[in-house]
Enzyme design. Sequence first.
Site, mmCIF file in Angstrom:
data_model
loop_
_atom_site.group_PDB
_atom_site.id
_atom_site.type_symbol
_atom_site.label_atom_id
_atom_site.label_comp_id
_atom_site.label_asym_id
_atom_site.label_seq_id
_atom_site.Cartn_x
_atom_site.Cartn_y
_atom_site.Cartn_z
ATOM 1 N N ASP A 323 -8.260 -3.882 -3.605
ATOM 2 C CA ASP A 323 -7.546 -3.552 -2.373
ATOM 3 C C ASP A 323 -8.218 -4.258 -1.205
ATOM 4 O OD1 ASP A 323 -5.426 -1.933 -3.140
ATOM 5 O OD2 ASP A 323 -6.698 -0.173 -3.298
ATOM 6 N N ASP A 360 -0.046 11.940 12.926
ATOM 7 C CA ASP A 360 -0.702 11.053 11.953
ATOM 8 C C ASP A 360 -2.216 11.304 11.971
ATOM 9 O OD1 ASP A 360 -1.657 9.054 10.332
ATOM 10 O OD2 ASP A 360 -0.492 7.443 11.277
ATOM 11 N N ALA A 393 4.820 4.936 0.729
ATOM 12 C CA ALA A 393 4.634 3.574 0.233
ATOM 13 C C ALA A 393 5.971 2.869 0.068
ATOM 14 C CB ALA A 393 3.886 3.604 -1.096
#
EC number: 7.2.2.6
Length: 695
Positions: A323, A360, A393
Amino acid sequence: MESPIKPSQSGKTRAERKHTPKASNKGLYQRAIKDAFVKLNPRIMLKNPVMFLVWVGTIITALLTFDPNLFGTVPGENQRLFNGLITIILFFTLLFANFAEAVAEGRGKAQADALRSTKSETTAKKVLPDNSTQEVSSTSLRKGDQIKVVAGDMIPADGEVIGGTASVDESAITGESAPVLKEPGSDMASSVTGGTRILSDELLIRVTSDPGKGFLDRMIALVEGAERSKTPNEIALTVLLAVLSQVFLIVVATLPAIANYVGTPVSVAILIALLVALIPTTIGGLLSAIGIAGMDRVAQFNVVATSGRAVEACGDVNTLILDKTGTITLGNRLAEEFLPVNSHSIEDIANVALAASVFDDTPEGKSIVRLAEKLGAKVNFDRSQAEAIEFSARTRMSGTNLDDGSQVRKGAVDAVKGFVRSRNGQLTPELDTAYERVSRLGGTPLAVCQDSEIYGIIYLKDVIKPGIKERFDQLRRMGVRTVMLTGDNRITASVIASEAGVDDFIAEATPEDKIAVIQQEQAKGKLVAMTGDGTNDAPALAQANVGVAMNSGTQAAKEAANMVDLDSDPTKLIDLVTIGKQLLITRGALTTFSLSNDIAKYFAIIPAIFASAGIGKLNIMGLASAQSAILSALIYNALIIPALIPLALKGVKFRPLTANQLLQRNILIYGLGGVIAPFIAIKLIDVLIAGVGLA
């Protein structure tokens, strides 16, 4: 250029990070000596074909010590003394081999003892259906139970935080003294481990493991070696050594006929001595120790491997799936700047970005809120009437449905463009200009919109980790291909990939892309390794040959992986590949050395056996006598095992070379060294034996 194994991002050295204290050498060696005798049990010895042959030979020569004529009349004097010396040397050969394995196992048992002292039965506050609590023993907790822990409590079992926010001391597991913040709803901060202690506030935890099956229990069993089984390469090498031993057994069995033909009959004791000297006892005695030491080195790096197979697989890895965030870059992407478009002002985009990020809780989201508030933005809607839209996602967006019915979103530029188009909004070239500007800086651009109107771009800044490019260069020299996965757009991904030096990258990646790229590489016959921490990483971790889950990640990720990194440092995957390759290099080097030793031992014993037949001219080493030659070769054969124990446990020094370069190096150093060293050592031992008059 050599590749030292580097410390994690915490800045601690390996010794400082080690999660269990080192056992004293004195206690370790005392236990290893005791275990060496225990391992003489024939049922244990039978697992190692090479050393079992030595064990059988020791029994036979012991019988010949009491009756030298047991298998027929043997000419010569002092046969009992000679046979007794052979028996003693063979016995110590067995002990040294068992001692090597016992020392390696002892280090794992010392870690297990330290961990076991951390684990203890505690009282847990179990939450009942009516939300009241009842104190119960931690051993009575079952998967799915809910428990409450408050400041000062020991967390009684593995679980996931479903309520509250608190600091947790995980030093007993990770060795890190800094407390870790735990809260619900976050892949990186919701998982807790039994045996750790809560320092502040309180948590509501859902238990995720039954008694005896927790993370600490599995860790104890693994480092203790209770679940260790031979790896495929280890099995293959054991079979090879067994076949070689069988070949030498057949060769030795034919010698009596040849010896009788030339008038130099040989005793059974001498034949056994020749067999033991020729079979690969050095690697046979050290093989298990090398494998156990490999798992121990992984444990010293604060990584728990589910098996030796996983450690060995690291050495065979051809492809690394990494990643971008947290592995190649520092991972703390923070809002650096707002770039307004469509004639909007900085204040306009700050207000919309704040509205889209107010729910968030990710580091990126919090940084956007801080930047917006710094620019004077304020929440101008009723938060209790608004609806939070979490990041997905698939949608690659998050945001808020406001109390007046309008919708604000932030996310990947393409995703936000699609959102605006679906509401008949207009797109302008100005957006693409801002998007490309951020991307070419290596940053992550997030578009911000309200309903059908795009307000601008958020510039999330990230930094590539220092030294990462050099490490990828080392992997490339070893033949390991690196592939970067990122949710960023292709421009940003290409900039980061170029700066980091990875071989390939996949932009705008989804969880499905991770599995797809792993399967594509495996279809080419490659072994693939990857890291992950989230529930969405679990399928890919399970698919990879080596899956490394972060300890701070979700339970699903840890269960799917075959390694868990207690330090939660994604770059450690590179270190694990190094350790795995070092394991294979060490095994190959000592095998080369062991087989090369046979040349010197052959020239020491064969001429001695046929000396009376005129073949003594082959005694190029000038050994004192036939008996001295045999004893010297056997003594060297025994002593070389403990001499190589430190190398077997520490491992051959790793260098980032290709397979062909490693083979050439092994042949030059360990092959040539394995030929020369025995000639020198056997001659010196022969001089000592002749000096004291033993032969």
